[in-house]
Scaffold this motif. Structure first.
Motif, PDB file in Angstrom:
ATOM      1  N   LEU A  74       0.838  -1.198   0.000  1.00 54.45           N
ATOM      2  CA  LEU A  74       0.000   0.000   0.000  1.00 54.45           C
ATOM      3  C   LEU A  74       0.871   1.246   0.000  1.00 54.45           C
ATOM      4  O   LEU A  74       1.860   1.328   0.740  1.00 54.45           O
ATOM      5  N   LEU A  75       0.508   2.204  -0.830  1.00 59.57           N
ATOM      6  CA  LEU A  75       1.042   3.557  -0.760  1.00 59.57           C
ATOM      7  C   LEU A  75      -0.103   4.419  -0.243  1.00 59.57           C
ATOM      8  O   LEU A  75      -1.091   4.635  -0.952  1.00 59.57           O
ATOM      9  N   ASP A  99       3.012   3.933 -12.990  1.00 60.85           N
ATOM     10  CA  ASP A  99       3.261   3.793 -14.418  1.00 60.85           C
ATOM     11  C   ASP A  99       4.675   3.264 -14.692  1.00 60.85           C
ATOM     12  O   ASP A  99       4.877   2.420 -15.569  1.00 60.85           O
ATOM     13  N   ARG A 100       5.635   3.746 -13.930  1.00 59.25           N
ATOM     14  CA  ARG A 100       7.023   3.332 -14.163  1.00 59.25           C
ATOM     15  C   ARG A 100       7.302   1.926 -13.646  1.00 59.25           C
ATOM     16  O   ARG A 100       8.267   1.294 -14.094  1.00 59.25           O
ATOM     17  N   LEU A 101       6.495   1.442 -12.736  1.00 66.77           N
ATOM     18  CA  LEU A 101       6.644   0.067 -12.271  1.00 66.77           C
ATOM     19  C   LEU A 101       6.161  -0.931 -13.319  1.00 66.77           C
ATOM     20  O   LEU A 101       6.501  -2.117 -13.258  1.00 66.77           O
ATOM     21  N   GLY A 102       5.370  -0.476 -14.274  1.00 64.45           N
ATOM     22  CA  GLY A 102       4.871  -1.350 -15.322  1.00 64.45           C
ATOM     23  C   GLY A 102       3.956  -2.434 -14.770  1.00 64.45           C
ATOM     24  O   GLY A 102       3.187  -2.189 -13.838  1.00 64.45           O
ATOM     25  N   PRO A 103       4.028  -3.651 -15.288  1.00 68.52           N
ATOM     26  CA  PRO A 103       3.154  -4.736 -14.838  1.00 68.52           C
ATOM     27  C   PRO A 103       3.272  -5.024 -13.344  1.00 68.52           C
ATOM     28  O   PRO A 103       2.316  -5.484 -12.715  1.00 68.52           O
ATOM     29  N   ALA A 104       4.452  -4.739 -12.757  1.00 69.80           N
ATOM     30  CA  ALA A 104       4.654  -4.988 -11.326  1.00 69.80           C
ATOM     31  C   ALA A 104       3.742  -4.129 -10.458  1.00 69.80           C
ATOM     32  O   ALA A 104       3.491  -4.453  -9.290  1.00 69.80           O
ATOM     33  N   ALA A 105       3.211  -3.043 -11.029  1.00 71.62           N
ATOM     34  CA  ALA A 105       2.336  -2.152 -10.271  1.00 71.62           C
ATOM     35  C   ALA A 105       1.045  -2.835  -9.834  1.00 71.62           C
ATOM     36  O   ALA A 105       0.341  -2.347  -8.945  1.00 71.62           O
ATOM     37  N   ALA A 106       0.734  -3.987 -10.436  1.00 69.18           N
ATOM     38  CA  ALA A 106      -0.457  -4.740 -10.025  1.00 69.18           C
ATOM     39  C   ALA A 106      -0.360  -5.168  -8.575  1.00 69.18           C
ATOM     40  O   ALA A 106      -1.375  -5.442  -7.936  1.00 69.18           O
ATOM     41  N   GLY A 107       0.863  -5.209  -8.049  1.00 69.85           N
ATOM     42  CA  GLY A 107       1.058  -5.592  -6.656  1.00 69.85           C
ATOM     43  C   GLY A 107       1.022  -4.437  -5.690  1.00 69.85           C
ATOM     44  O   GLY A 107       1.294  -4.612  -4.497  1.00 69.85           O
ATOM     45  N   VAL A 108       0.663  -3.240  -6.195  1.00 74.66           N
ATOM     46  CA  VAL A 108       0.621  -2.038  -5.355  1.00 74.66           C
ATOM     47  C   VAL A 108      -0.785  -1.440  -5.392  1.00 74.66           C
ATOM     48  O   VAL A 108      -1.372  -1.307  -6.470  1.00 74.66           O
ATOM     49  N   GLN A 109      -1.305  -1.073  -4.226  1.00 75.11           N
ATOM     50  CA  GLN A 109      -2.585  -0.370  -4.170  1.00 75.11           C
ATOM     51  C   GLN A 109      -2.376   1.012  -3.554  1.00 75.11           C
ATOM     52  O   GLN A 109      -2.010   1.131  -2.386  1.00 75.11           O
ATOM     53  N   PRO A 110      -2.593   2.083  -4.331  1.00 70.95           N
ATOM     54  CA  PRO A 110      -2.495   3.427  -3.769  1.00 70.95           C
ATOM     55  C   PRO A 110      -3.812   3.839  -3.102  1.00 70.95           C
ATOM     56  O   PRO A 110      -4.893   3.600  -3.657  1.00 70.95           O
TER      57      PRO A 110
END
Length: 211
Positions: A74-75, A99-110
């Motif tokens: 979480l951010l 956006d810069r994390l690319g596909p890995a951003a699926a593991g982040v919830q802001p």
């Protein structure tokens, strides 16, 4: 090893309070039961636990708790939609980070948690957060619910009257990083560039993927 910014001296802490506009203001209506310096000290020196259970409503009217986000980093950012500068700047940085994390951003919830539930209704939040990123969730609730979650994250905020019957809110502007297990990992101070945020988040994503 968890990441946290270097600890500030008392003088640096006072300067940071002034930069963030957290000095006492005439007519301000305190929402936090503790001073800005006290809460910033607690966060920056890791003196107290950060985070905890909450039950808030997102921009779509759905009740959300911390349990909904287990398994994701979480951010978490606290602010308000009428904030003229620091809030949109930090939310834009979070969006750029995703956006810069690319596909890995699926593991982040802001998460954007309002400190102004009086004005920031779910409908208002929906319009606001959509301007930054499609995955950004805005959360609101009763004044008491917001006070409790702000206390859990050691967030200072104060309602300050301005022209006419209007008001603004002075508040701390940290971005909190919470682990996939709900554990506090650290914070990013205001003005952290997206490049640094990506560098901090990416190793934790790799670790979360191992579980």
């Amino acid at each position: 090893m968890s990441w946290r910014p270097l600890r500030a001296t008392t003088r640096k802490l006072a300067i940071l309070c002034a930069v963030l506009g957290l000095s006492p203001c005439p007519g301000a209506q305190a929402q936090s039961s503790r001073t800005a310096a006290d809460l910033m000290d607690a966060v920056m020196w890791g003196k107290e636990p950060i985070g905890g259970p909450f039950a808030l409503v997102d921009q779509n009217g759905r009740t959300r708790t911390e349990r909904d986000f287990l398994g994701k980093l979480l951010l978490v950012y606290f602010g308000f939609t009428s904030c003229p500068d620091i809030c949109p700047t930090e939310l834009l940085t979070i969006a750029t980070t995703l956006d810069r994390l690319g596909p890995a951003a699926a593991g982040v919830q802001p998460l954007f948690i309002t400190l102004d539930p009086e004005r920031d209704t779910p409908d208002h939040l929906r319009e606001y957060v959509s301007a930054f990123h499609p995955r950004l969730l805005g959360l609101t609730g009763s004044a008491e619910q917001i006070r409790k979650v702000a206390e859990a994250y050691r967030v200072y905020y104060v309602k300050v009257p301005i022209a006419g019957d209007s008001y603004t809110i002075d508040h701390m502007g940290f971005v909190y990083l919470m682990g996939a297990d709900g554990r506090y990992l650290g914070f990013l101070p205001p003005g952290t560039p997206a490049e640094k945020m990506v560098a901090v988040v990416r190793p934790h994503l790799a670790t979360a993927g191992e579980h």
